[in-house]
Design a protein around this motif. Structure first.
Motif, short mmCIF file in Angstrom:
data_model
loop_
_atom_site.label_atom_id
_atom_site.label_comp_id
_atom_site.label_asym_id
_atom_site.label_seq_id
_atom_site.Cartn_x
_atom_site.Cartn_y
_atom_site.Cartn_z
N GLU A 149 0.84 -1.20 0.00
CA GLU A 149 0.00 0.00 0.00
C GLU A 149 0.88 1.24 0.00
O GLU A 149 1.94 1.26 0.63
CB GLU A 149 -0.91 0.02 1.23
CG GLU A 149 -1.93 -1.12 1.27
CD GLU A 149 -2.74 -1.10 2.56
OE1 GLU A 149 -2.30 -0.42 3.52
OE2 GLU A 149 -3.80 -1.76 2.60
N SER A 150 0.42 2.27 -0.68
CA SER A 150 1.16 3.53 -0.70
C SER A 150 1.19 4.14 0.70
O SER A 150 0.18 4.15 1.40
CB SER A 150 0.50 4.51 -1.68
OG SER A 150 1.16 5.75 -1.67
N ASN A 151 2.36 4.65 1.09
CA ASN A 151 2.50 5.20 2.44
C ASN A 151 3.28 6.50 2.37
O ASN A 151 4.44 6.52 1.94
CB ASN A 151 3.24 4.18 3.33
CG ASN A 151 3.19 4.54 4.80
OD1 ASN A 151 3.46 5.68 5.18
ND2 ASN A 151 2.83 3.58 5.63
N ALA A 152 2.64 7.59 2.80
CA ALA A 152 3.27 8.92 2.70
C ALA A 152 4.52 9.01 3.55
O ALA A 152 5.47 9.72 3.21
CB ALA A 152 2.27 9.99 3.14
N HIS A 153 4.55 8.27 4.66
CA HIS A 153 5.72 8.32 5.55
C HIS A 153 6.96 7.74 4.88
O HIS A 153 8.09 8.08 5.24
CB HIS A 153 5.40 7.56 6.84
CG HIS A 153 6.48 7.67 7.88
ND1 HIS A 153 6.80 8.86 8.51
CD2 HIS A 153 7.32 6.74 8.41
CE1 HIS A 153 7.77 8.66 9.38
NE2 HIS A 153 8.12 7.38 9.34
N PHE A 154 6.74 6.87 3.90
CA PHE A 154 7.85 6.24 3.17
C PHE A 154 7.87 6.72 1.72
O PHE A 154 7.86 5.94 0.78
CB PHE A 154 7.75 4.72 3.25
CG PHE A 154 7.94 4.17 4.64
CD1 PHE A 154 9.20 3.96 5.15
CD2 PHE A 154 6.84 3.94 5.46
CE1 PHE A 154 9.38 3.49 6.45
CE2 PHE A 154 7.01 3.47 6.75
CZ PHE A 154 8.27 3.25 7.26
N SER A 155 7.83 8.03 1.57
CA SER A 155 7.95 8.69 0.25
C SER A 155 6.91 8.20 -0.74
O SER A 155 7.16 8.14 -1.94
CB SER A 155 9.35 8.47 -0.32
OG SER A 155 10.33 8.92 0.56
N ASN A 156 5.73 7.84 -0.23
CA ASN A 156 4.62 7.39 -1.07
C ASN A 156 4.93 6.11 -1.85
O ASN A 156 4.27 5.81 -2.84
CB ASN A 156 4.16 8.49 -2.03
CG ASN A 156 3.52 9.65 -1.30
OD1 ASN A 156 2.66 9.45 -0.45
ND2 ASN A 156 3.94 10.86 -1.61
N LEU A 157 5.91 5.36 -1.39
CA LEU A 157 6.20 4.06 -2.01
C LEU A 157 5.18 3.03 -1.55
O LEU A 157 4.54 3.18 -0.51
CB LEU A 157 7.61 3.60 -1.62
CG LEU A 157 8.78 4.39 -2.20
CD1 LEU A 157 10.08 3.92 -1.60
CD2 LEU A 157 8.84 4.24 -3.71
N LEU A 158 5.05 1.97 -2.35
CA LEU A 158 4.17 0.86 -1.98
C LEU A 158 4.92 -0.03 -1.00
O LEU A 158 5.96 -0.61 -1.33
CB LEU A 158 3.77 0.06 -3.22
CG LEU A 158 2.95 0.82 -4.26
CD1 LEU A 158 2.77 -0.02 -5.52
CD2 LEU A 158 1.59 1.22 -3.70
N VAL A 159 4.41 -0.14 0.24
CA VAL A 159 5.10 -0.89 1.28
C VAL A 159 4.10 -1.74 2.06
O VAL A 159 2.88 -1.57 1.96
CB VAL A 159 5.84 0.06 2.26
CG1 VAL A 159 6.91 0.86 1.53
CG2 VAL A 159 4.87 0.98 2.99
N ASN A 160 4.65 -2.65 2.88
CA ASN A 160 3.85 -3.46 3.80
C ASN A 160 4.44 -3.26 5.19
O ASN A 160 5.53 -3.74 5.49
CB ASN A 160 3.91 -4.94 3.39
CG ASN A 160 3.00 -5.80 4.24
OD1 ASN A 160 2.84 -5.58 5.43
ND2 ASN A 160 2.42 -6.82 3.62
N THR A 161 3.71 -2.52 6.06
CA THR A 161 4.25 -2.17 7.37
C THR A 161 4.03 -3.26 8.41
O THR A 161 4.35 -3.06 9.59
CB THR A 161 3.61 -0.86 7.88
OG1 THR A 161 2.19 -0.98 7.83
CG2 THR A 161 4.05 0.33 7.03
#
Length: 1097
Positions: A149-161
């Motif tokens: 999912e896109s995450n603003a905290h990680f430069s809007n990259l697609l990540v899985n937190t």
């Protein structure tokens, strides 16, 4: 023209005479001084009336004057401020260290409880393969479904937190037993990653880099190969890994360049050296000695010394290594003797790293007479480790190379192919890490600034500078203690932008800023650090972007007093008179700056804060009720600086969608009690909103009353306050605005950013009270100036309380260029206070009229193509005269981060056209390279290391790209800036131009930074050269250049050193590698022997 051949001395003589002799009477009659003054006064009056009317500057000044009795102006204590910022940064960085310590403990405990299983079968989330399907639509092996999912905290990259993923470089087999066991063991880090992130939501990337080559990263991401299908990223090659895994080191690389090293062997040797250089950092020192029947330093300037292994020097060495040629017979003892002498001298002189020392011997093994050298220089203490790299498939001399390593606490490896180099070079890091591992010393390492290259894929939205905190992970198993097994390194990134937010912009005044530098004197963060350069349409990192020295940015600190104090971790202050470049170097501010500095505890970093003397050290404090302020804050024309932190919105996911203004409103209304806000900044913004609120009604009334189409010359009115508040109002439809980028984030120079106040605000702050500064703006972006289309005019609003002055705001307008020109031409129709015939006009063929700004740039000219250009480029004679009379002064500025075109040292590109043999050789060289690549890939196909062929392909591809010279390289430049001396408000004179005289009159335009110049056109003064405002490269002669390269600048060494441990197993020193050679590779030496040597480079 014959005048062009006159000597320069004659030109200067005429110039001297013309500047000292009085103007002739006929000159006065040609251009009446009273008439020019009338034009200037009329134009200035009309201009002032327009800009004060549409900007509302007088109203704004009155509003701040009205509230003066309720205001306080506090003098800023710079030392207290820098200490407070430092403590906040220390607290933030300590939290990152705690997160890394948690990971270290979890990893070591997991390894202690893990039993190695040779036949382990285990599926994990491979970052490259996740979500990949085969032709049947099924997930590929190691590529199961992985939610991103896109995450603003990680430069809007697609990540899985919720979980991490695992990346492996192409040359590491993803099902190797060592890999599978390591990945399985490190699964224990997943809950720790998540807990760390929940405990400290400001954390960004957390990761574990294994000594076997895999890289576990949280949050999990999808990794994309490069255009060749290769994953080149290897965590073990990264600065954070190497610095955490080893102590600082002095390295001398000794390479065999005798005739037996020709062909593929030399290619592998060069790649091995490059790989070793890539393992060095700014705390290390290095030199390279090549030997055959004699020795030579590949950089003669570095004879007898070690140089810091910063990016500049590493890249320089790589270029020189690429040019090595083979010749003669190898005599190794001389080279080893030289290497030992360098290391001993540096140790005795207390220079270099003062920690590990090592010699890297790279040869095909035909070495003799080496034992006496070791007896003399290294035995019995063996303080210098010797690592040996046997190049090629031949094993005849393997025993010699192994003996050298094992008897000098080093390690022996054989590098048979290009693909072998990476893994074999890494072995020396394991040896150097043994003392630290055996001692279980978990040193905390902080890196220099670097770009987030592990995420520089097509998905990355921007380039961010980071520092990494890293710690080594050791095996605690008793049975492996003497081997000192390094499991890997854990790390976490800290975005330097986030760190600098702890030095809020509003506390530093109009021109102030904060900066960070490292123990080596390199810039970590600075508003003037420019890490990127433009090549064509692409932005690229500069080769030396993270080794820019503090003295190259704060270059006015010529005695390097500031640099020395900060490197030594001192707390104190220093005052400097500085020249600050503005507007891409076209202009300069002259400021008296006070520097305050201190260290950041438990890090190698120091923090500096700069305040400009005068209004820069005064902070304005106002007060208003929340109810009144909130009402005015909600006006539609108002925005807050998006880069400033009024409220923290990037931690809680529910807050990330809020703008700063929306967050402030929620905070003030109590709608969101969880929001954390800077109450002092919010209070100042509220106060400014109240004081500036009447401007909205004023501008609206003006817009409604504009009836005459001729009045449509002013597009926008705007104001900004020291709290980052911005108001603007349009007088025309948005589609008719001349410069649509103005006041938008796209144009960083016109808005409040984390680093700077807007250009129009900074210039206005240095103008006399009530005076406007006019600036010409071009239609295109900052990198490619286009046709000038608009002019901004701005003035500062100052407040004085108890004899202290602070800048409260700046206000201005943007107007169309043609409106400014129309106003000027109308003003020059005035001839006298009473109507009468005009004896002269700017439209006359024998007169030229210019309106220029205080830096010499033309805003108005009869020739449209001259608008926006520097006066000296248009009329060299006039600019030369103004300089000689002191009307303008020339200031030399320096840029130590410039990029210049490479000098072409290669033969003519036309040579192949006139030499068929040369063309044939070029084609043959290409064919041989392709053949070698094919053979390497085919040879690697059958080995268990199935991906080595791809690695070889990547190496060849990189080598080919490296040969293709970049058009730009780092350099130093100097450039002139021209500044009007405000004391000279009017002047006139005669320029002697040989057979004729050119008269001119200059008059300052009141209440502005503009000057009116009127000259006659009847005299040709082209004998005077044009004066260009362009940068020229600073050329250093060979001696000076060498001295600069050899200079050992002051630096602070890291606090810890782990060079040796009495319990380490020195006999764990490498052994024979797989020596089976395929038939095709056995043919390669034959190819090298049959073909001319030059075909194999």
């Amino acid at each position: 023209m014959r005048w062009a051949s006159l000597p320069k001395t004659a030109v200067m003589l005429w110039l001297l005479l013309s500047s000292t002799s009085p103007s002739p009477a006929w000159g006065q009659a040609e251009i009446p001084l009273e008439m020019v003054k009338l034009w200037a006064d009329t134009f200035g009056g009309d201009l002032y009336k327009t800009v004060t009317k549409y900007s509302g500057s007088l109203l704004l000044q009155k509003k701040y004057k009205d509230v003066e009795p309720s205001l306080k102006i506090k003098e800023v204590d710079g030392l207290e401020l820098v200490r407070k910022f430092s403590e906040a940064m220390e607290t933030m960085l300590r939290r990152k260290v705690e997160a890394v310590k948690n990971l270290v403990e979890a990893a070591e405990e997991a390894d202690l409880n893990h039993e190695f299983n040779e036949s382990l079968v285990f599926d994990y989330y491979n970052s490259v393969l996740i979500n990949e399907r085969d032709e049947n639509g099924n997930y590929v092996e190691l590529g199961a479904e992985f939610v991103l999912e896109s995450n603003a905290h990680f430069s809007n990259l697609l990540v899985n937190t919720s979980i991490s993923s695992v990346q492996l470089p192409t040359n590491v087999y993803n099902k190797d037993p060592d890999i599978l066991n390591g990945v399985y063991m490190s699964e224990a880090l997943n809950p720790v990653f998540v807990e760390n992130f929940q405990r400290d939501p400001t954390l960004t990337w957390q990761y574990f880099g294994s000594s076997t080559g895999f890289f576990r990263i949280y949050p999990g991401i999808k990794w994309t190969p490069d255009e060749n299908g290769v994953i080149a990223f290897d965590c073990r090659n990264r600065g954070w890994y190497i610095q955490a895994a080893t102590s600082p080191k002095d390295i001398v690389i000794v390479v065999d360049t005798s005739g037996s090293m020709k062909g593929l062997r030399m290619t592998i040797a060069k790649h091995t050296i490059t790989t070793i250089l890539d393992t060095l950092g700014e705390n290390d020192f290095v030199n390279i000695i090549a030997y055959s029947d004699h020795i030579h330093y590949i950089e003669p300037c570095f004879r007898g010394i070690l140089v810091q292994a910063d990016r500049d020097n590493r890249e320089h060495f790589k270029q020189l290594v690429d040019e090595l040629m083979v010749k003669g017979v190898g005599v190794v003892n001389q080279a080893l003797t030289e290497a030992f002498q360098i290391l001993n001298q540096f140790q005795e002189a207390r220079q270099g790293s003062l920690c590990n020392q090592a010699i890297m011997l790279i040869s095909d093994g035909a070495v003799e007479d080496y034992e006496p050298v070791f007896e003399k220089y290294n035995w019995p203490d063996r303080k210098v480790r010797v690592f040996t790299y046997l190049i090629g498939r031949e094993v005849t001399f393997a025993d010699r190379m192994r003996w050298i390593a094992c008897n000098n606490k080093g390690y022996y490896t054989q590098v048979s192919t290009l693909a072998d180099a990476q893994e074999n070079v890494m072995e020396y890091l394991h040896v150097l890490s043994r003392p630290m591992v055996i001692n279980h010393d978990h040193d905390i390492t902080w890196t220099e600034a670097y770009m987030d290259s592990k995420l520089l894929t097509s998905q990355a939205q921007n380039v961010m500078l980071l520092t990494t905190v890293a710690m080594p992970v050791f095996s605690k198993k008793n049975e492996t203690r003497s081997h000192g097994i390094l499991l890997g390194v854990v790390g976490s990134d800290v975005a330097l932008r986030e760190l600098m937010k702890l030095a809020p912009r509003y506390k530093l005044g109009v021109h102030g800023y904060a900066f960070l530098n490292t123990n080596n004197g390199y810039i970590l963060s600075h508003p003037d650090l420019r890490p990127l350069y433009r090549e064509g349409k692409k932005l690229k990192p500069k080769p030396n972007y993270n080794s820019v020295d503090l003295s190259e940015v704060e270059w006015e600190d010529r005695a390097e007093i500031l640099r020395a104090a900060m490197i030594n971790g001192e707390t104190g202050s220093l005052s400097l008179d500085v020249k600050v470049p503005l507007d891409k170097g076209r202009r300069a501010l002259f400021l008296a700056n006070d520097y305050f500095f201190t260290d950041i505890s438990d890090t190698p970093f120091s923090l500096g804060v700069v305040l400009s003397r005068g209004h820069g050290e005064h902070i304005l404090l106002g007060n208003t009720s929340v109810e009144e302020g909130l009402h005015d804050l909600l006006h539609p024309d108002l925005t807050l600086a998006s880069d400033w932190i009024y409220c923290t919105t990037d931690i809680d996911p529910d807050h990330r969608k809020l703008s700063q203004l929306e967050a402030v409103v929620r905070f003030l209304t109590g709608e969101d009690p969880d929001l954390e806000c800077d109450e002092e900044l919010v209070q100042e913004a509220l106060f400014d909103a109240v004081v500036t609120a009447p401007m909205e009604a004023y501008w609206t009334a003006l817009a409604l009353n504009i009836s005459d189409e001729l009045e449509h010359g002013v597009d926008v009115a705007f104001l900004g306050t020291r709290a980052g508040l911005l108001r603007s109002s349009l007088f025309v439809g948005s589609e008719k605005v001349s410069d649509k980028k103005f006041l938008t984030p796209e144009d960083e120079t016109s808005v409040f950013t984390m680093d700077r106040f807007p250009l129009w605000y900074r210039q206005a702050a240095e103008q006399p009270p009530g005076s406007f500064v006019f600036n010409l703006r071009s239609a295109e972006g900052p990198e490619s100036p286009g046709e000038p289309v608009a002019v901004t005019a701005s003035t500062a609003v100052a407040v004085t309380v108890d004899e202290k002055t602070a800048i409260a705001a700046a206000v201005g307008v943007q107007m169309r260029l043609e409106f400014l020109q129309r106003t000027f031409w109308a003003a020059t129709q005035q001839c006298s206070p009473v109507d009468g015939p005009c004896p002269k006009s700017c439209q006359d063929n024998d007169l030229d009229c210019f309106v220029i700004d205080n830096n010499g740039f033309i805003l108005i000219s009869e020739m449209s193509q001259e608008v926006g250009r520097f006066l000296g480029e248009v009329d060299g004679a006039l600019m030369t005269q103004l300089l000689s009379m002191g009307v303008f002064s020339q200031v030399t500025m320096y840029d130590y981060q410039a990029m210049c075109k490479l000098q072409n040292h290669h033969p003519s590109a036309a040579r192949p056209l006139v030499s068929p043999v040369s063309a044939l050789l070029t084609a043959t060289r290409w064919l041989v390279n392709e053949l070698l690549l094919f053979l390497l890939e085919w040879s690697a196909w059958g080995s268990w290391h199935v991906d080595r062929g791809a690695e070889a392909k990547a190496v060849f591809h990189h080598s080919h790209k490296h040969k293709k010279q970049d058009t730009l390289q780092p350099c130093d430049t100097e450039y002139p800036v021209f500044v009007h001396q405000m004391a000279i408000r009017e002047t006139n004179g005669v320029i002697e131009c040989g057979a004729c005289q050119k008269i001119f009159v200059m008059q300052q335009i009141p209440n502005s930074n503009l000057l009116l110049l009127v000259t006659d056109t009847t005299c040709d003064c082209s004998i005077f050269p044009l004066i260009l405002q362009e940068a020229t490269e600073v050329k250093y002669n060979a001696s000076v250049k060498c001295d600069r390269m050899r200079s050992q600048k002051l630096r602070r060494r890291p606090g810890s050193c782990h060079a040796f441990h009495p319990e380490e197993n020195a006999q764990d020193c490498g052994g024979t590698s797989d020596t089976s050679a395929s038939f095709t590779l056995l043919l390669l030496p034959l190819c090298a022997w049959v073909l001319p040597p030059q075909l194999l480079w």
